[in-house]
Scaffold this motif. Structure first.
Motif, short mmCIF file in Angstrom:
data_model
loop_
_atom_site.label_atom_id
_atom_site.label_comp_id
_atom_site.label_asym_id
_atom_site.label_seq_id
_atom_site.Cartn_x
_atom_site.Cartn_y
_atom_site.Cartn_z
N ALA A 78 48.99 15.87 65.12
CA ALA A 78 47.60 15.48 64.88
C ALA A 78 47.61 14.04 64.41
CB ALA A 78 46.95 16.37 63.82
N VAL A 79 46.47 13.36 64.60
CA VAL A 79 46.38 11.97 64.13
C VAL A 79 45.14 11.79 63.27
CG1 VAL A 79 47.62 11.01 66.13
CG2 VAL A 79 45.10 11.18 66.17
N GLY A 80 45.18 10.77 62.43
CA GLY A 80 44.00 10.39 61.66
C GLY A 80 44.11 10.78 60.20
N PRO A 93 43.61 5.46 64.34
CA PRO A 93 44.61 6.42 64.84
C PRO A 93 44.12 7.17 66.08
CG PRO A 93 44.42 6.60 62.45
CD PRO A 93 43.38 5.62 62.89
N GLU A 94 42.84 7.55 66.08
CA GLU A 94 42.29 8.35 67.18
C GLU A 94 42.32 7.58 68.50
OE1 GLU A 94 40.96 7.88 64.20
OE2 GLU A 94 40.33 9.80 63.34
N ARG A 95 42.22 6.23 68.44
CA ARG A 95 42.26 5.45 69.68
C ARG A 95 43.63 5.59 70.35
NH1 ARG A 95 37.45 4.84 71.36
NH2 ARG A 95 38.40 3.72 73.08
N HIS A 281 43.13 21.47 66.38
CA HIS A 281 42.73 20.96 65.06
C HIS A 281 43.24 19.54 64.82
CE1 HIS A 281 46.78 21.35 63.35
NE2 HIS A 281 46.85 22.59 63.81
N GLY A 282 42.74 18.94 63.72
CA GLY A 282 43.15 17.60 63.34
C GLY A 282 44.19 17.61 62.25
N SER A 283 44.21 16.50 61.49
CA SER A 283 45.29 16.29 60.52
C SER A 283 45.02 16.97 59.18
CB SER A 283 45.49 14.79 60.32
OG SER A 283 44.28 14.22 59.82
N ALA A 284 43.85 17.61 59.04
CA ALA A 284 43.50 18.41 57.85
C ALA A 284 43.97 17.75 56.55
CB ALA A 284 44.05 19.83 57.98
N PRO A 285 43.40 16.61 56.21
CA PRO A 285 43.85 15.91 54.99
C PRO A 285 43.79 16.81 53.75
CG PRO A 285 42.32 14.53 56.23
CD PRO A 285 42.32 15.86 56.90
N ASP A 286 42.88 17.78 53.75
CA ASP A 286 42.75 18.67 52.58
C ASP A 286 43.98 19.58 52.42
OD1 ASP A 286 41.74 19.66 55.09
OD2 ASP A 286 40.75 21.33 54.07
N LEU A 287 44.76 19.76 53.47
CA LEU A 287 45.94 20.65 53.40
C LEU A 287 47.26 19.89 53.44
CD1 LEU A 287 44.92 23.44 55.97
CD2 LEU A 287 44.74 23.54 53.47
N ALA A 293 49.30 24.67 55.86
CA ALA A 293 48.57 24.74 57.13
C ALA A 293 49.12 25.87 57.99
CB ALA A 293 48.70 23.41 57.87
N ASN A 294 48.27 26.44 58.80
CA ASN A 294 48.69 27.46 59.77
C ASN A 294 49.38 26.76 60.96
OD1 ASN A 294 48.90 29.54 61.58
ND2 ASN A 294 46.87 30.36 61.18
N PRO A 295 50.63 27.07 61.23
CA PRO A 295 51.32 26.41 62.35
C PRO A 295 51.12 27.12 63.69
CG PRO A 295 52.87 27.82 61.19
CD PRO A 295 51.53 27.98 60.48
P1 NAD Z 1 40.46 19.04 61.00
O1 NAD Z 1 40.62 19.81 62.25
O2 NAD Z 1 41.62 18.24 60.55
O3 NAD Z 1 40.05 20.05 59.83
C1 NAD Z 1 38.87 20.85 59.90
C2 NAD Z 1 38.99 22.05 58.96
O4 NAD Z 1 39.90 22.98 59.52
C3 NAD Z 1 39.53 21.70 57.58
O5 NAD Z 1 38.91 22.53 56.62
C4 NAD Z 1 41.00 22.03 57.68
O6 NAD Z 1 41.59 22.37 56.45
C5 NAD Z 1 40.98 23.21 58.64
N1 NAD Z 1 42.22 23.27 59.42
C6 NAD Z 1 42.58 22.42 60.40
N2 NAD Z 1 43.78 22.72 60.86
C7 NAD Z 1 44.21 23.79 60.16
C8 NAD Z 1 45.39 24.57 60.18
N3 NAD Z 1 46.40 24.31 61.03
N4 NAD Z 1 45.49 25.61 59.31
C9 NAD Z 1 44.50 25.89 58.48
N5 NAD Z 1 43.35 25.20 58.41
C10 NAD Z 1 43.21 24.16 59.24
O7 NAD Z 1 39.16 18.13 61.21
P2 NAD Z 1 38.54 16.94 60.30
O8 NAD Z 1 38.75 17.25 58.85
O9 NAD Z 1 37.21 16.71 60.84
O10 NAD Z 1 39.43 15.66 60.68
C11 NAD Z 1 40.52 15.18 59.91
C12 NAD Z 1 41.21 14.06 60.67
O11 NAD Z 1 41.84 14.60 61.83
C13 NAD Z 1 40.26 12.98 61.17
O12 NAD Z 1 40.91 11.73 61.02
C14 NAD Z 1 40.06 13.30 62.64
O13 NAD Z 1 39.75 12.18 63.43
C15 NAD Z 1 41.43 13.85 62.98
N6 NAD Z 1 41.46 14.76 64.12
C16 NAD Z 1 42.54 14.65 64.94
C17 NAD Z 1 42.71 15.53 65.99
C18 NAD Z 1 43.92 15.40 66.85
O14 NAD Z 1 44.85 14.70 66.49
N7 NAD Z 1 43.97 16.06 68.00
C19 NAD Z 1 41.77 16.55 66.20
C20 NAD Z 1 40.68 16.64 65.34
C21 NAD Z 1 40.53 15.75 64.29
#
Ligand code: NAD
Ligand code: IPM
Ligand code: MN
Length: 358
Positions: A78-80, A93-95, A281-287, A293-295
C-alpha cells in the motif's frame, strides 16, 4: 528428465504504513506455497510511494519501475500516509501507484468479493442478506477521471476531466463479459449515463460489445447511485460488475461492508505483460507499526498472483488455507479477534503445508 524447478521473478513493493507488514505475510505464504508445490520464486524488494520519495525523491523511482517491467509479477502492499500529505500533488505517493498501473498497462482491475457463512455472521449487515455473496468488480484502471487531461488547480479553481475512448471501454467490457462466461453469466454495467457524456458513451459501447460478441451473457445497466444501494441491500443480485475508474474505487470499498472489513479484499490488475497484485485497502495509518492489520487481503492477492503465473494448485491451496483461518481463526481485530498480523500469516502458511501433505 529436467528436474530444474520453474522459477518466477517477483518484484515486491511493500510501500508505506501497513504495506510492509502485510507484504511480509504475503511473501511468507508465497514461499510456503512454492515449497509445497515444487516451484521457486525469486523476490527483489523496491521502494514505492512515500518510501520511494524518501529513498529517491520519486514515488516511482526509475529502478523500481525497471524491476517491475522485468518481473513475472509485481506485488504491492500500500502507499500513502500523513507523512507525505503535504508534498506537491504530482509527487504524492499515490501518483507513483497510478504511474505504475499505467506503465504496466494494467487496465483491468479485478476485485472479487465473496461472503462465506462464517463471514456473514460477523458482517455489519444482516447475515441472511449477505451470505453467499459472490461478485467480481471489474474496474477500469488506467483511464477515466484519474488520468483525463486537462487537470489543473489554480488559486481560484480546480478541475479534472472524465474521459473515455471507445477502445478503452471496449477492452474493459470484453474482460467483464469473458469473466461472466466463466462465472454466473451476468454483467451489470455501472455508469452515470443520465448526467455524464463519458458515461453515455460507456453505456452505448458496453451494450454494443455485449450484443455483438457476447449474446449469451445477460447484461443490465445501473446508474452508480442505484448500484451503491443495491450493493448493500441485495448484493447477491450481482455476478460481474463492470465500471469506470472512480466508480469502481468507491464501490469496491463499499463492498467491503459485506464481509465487514477491507482487510479481506484482494485485487489483480491485468492487461499488460506483467500483472500487478495488491490489496484493495490502503496504508491504514491508524494500524501501522502495530502488527495489527489483517494480512488476508494481501494473501488473497498473492493467490491471484499465483493464478496469473499458471500455478492454479498453489492458488487453490492458499485460498483453502485462508478459508480455514476465516472460519476457525486466528483473527485480527477487524474480524473480532486479538491475533496479530504475523499470527494470521503464520497460520495460513502452516495450513498450506498441512493441506499439501494430506
Ligand atoms: P485505508 O484503506 O488505509 O483504511 C480505511 C480503514 O480500513 C481504516 O479504518 C483502516 O484501519 C481499515 N483497514 C485498512 N486495511 C486494513 C487491514 N488490512 N486490516 C484491518 N483494517 C484495515 O484508507 P484511508 O485511511 O482512506 O487511506 C490511508 C492512506 O492509504 C491514504 O494515503 C490513501 O491515499 C492510501 N491508500 C492507498 C491504497 C493503495 O496503496 N492501493 C489504497 C487506498 C488508500
Ligand atoms: C485503490 C486506491 C488508489 C485508487 C489510490 C491510492 C490511488 O484507493 O487502489 O483503491 O484510487 O485507485
Ligand atoms: Mn480505493
Amino acid at each position: 528428465m529436467d528436474s530444474t524447478p520453474t522459477t518466477y521473478t517477483l518484484a515486491l513493493l511493500p510501500g508505506d504504513g501497513i504495506g510492509p507488514e502485510v507484504t511480509a505475510e504475503a511473501e511468507r505464504v508465497l514461499d510456503a506455497a512454492a515449497e509445497a508445490l515444487g516451484f521457486e520464486i525469486t523476490t527483489s524488494e523496491h521502494p514505492v510511494g512515500g518510501a520511494g520519495i524518501d529513498a529517491a525523491g520519486d514515488p516511482l523511482p526509475r529502478a523500481t519501475l525497471d524491476a517491475c517491467l522485468d518481473a513475472d509479477a509485481v506485488f504491492l502492499g500500500a502507499v500513502g500516509g500523513p507523512d507525505w500529505d503535504a508534498v506537491a500533488p504530482d509527487l504524492r505517493p499515490e501518483r507513483g501507484l497510478l504511474r505504475l498501473r499505467a506503465r504496466l498497462g494494467a487496465f483491468a482491475n479485478l476485485r472479487p468479493v465473496a461472503v462465506s457463512d462464517a463471514l456473514a455472521e460477523r458482517s455489519p449487515l444482516r447475515p441472511e442478506r449477505v451470505a453467499g455473496t459472490d461478485l467480481l468488480i471489474v474496474r477500469e484502471l488506467t483511464g477515466g477521471i484519474y488520468f483525463g487531461l486537462p487537470r489543473e488547480r489554480t488559486a481560484t479553481e480546480a478541475y479534472d476531466t472524465m474521459r473515455y475512448t471507445v477502445l478503452e471501454v471496449e477492452r474493459i467490457a470484453r474482460v467483464a463479459f469473458e469473466w461472466a462466461r466463466k462465472r454466473g453469466g451476468r454483467v451489470t454495467s455501472v455508469d452515470k449515463a443520465n448526467v455524464l457524456a463519458s458515461s453515455a458513451l460507456w453505456r452505448d459501447v458496453v451494450a454494443r460489445v455485449g450484443a455483438d460478441e457476447f449474446p449469451d451473457v445477460a447484461l443490465e445497466h445501473l446508474y452508480v447511485d442505484h448500484a451503491a444501494m443495491e450493493v448493500v441491500c441485495d448484493p447477491r443480485r450481482f455476478d460481474v460488475v463492470v465500471t469506470g475508474n472512480l466508480f469502481g474505487d468507491v464501490l469496491s470499498d463499499l463492498a467491503a461492508t459485506l464481509p465487514g472489513t477491507l482487510g479481506l479484499l484482494p485485487s489483480a490488475s491485468l492487461g499488460g505483460r506483467t500483472g500487478l497484485f495488491e490489496p484493495v485497502h490502503g496504508s491504514a495509518p491508524d494500524l501501522a507499526g502495530r502488527d495489527a492489520a489483517n494480512p488476508l487481503a494481501a494473501i488473497l492477492s498473492a493467490a491471484m498472483l499465483l493464478d496469473s503465473l499458471g500455478e492454479a494448485d498453489a492458488a487453490t491451496a492458499v485460498r483453502q488455507s485462508v478459508d480455514a483461518v476465516v472460519a476457525d481463526g486466528p483473527h485480527t481485530a477487524d474480524l473480532g479477534g486479538t491475533a496479530s498480523t504475523t499470527d494470521v500469516g503464520g497460520a495460513v502458511a502452516d495450513g498450506i503445508a498441512l493441506l499439501t501433505l494430506t
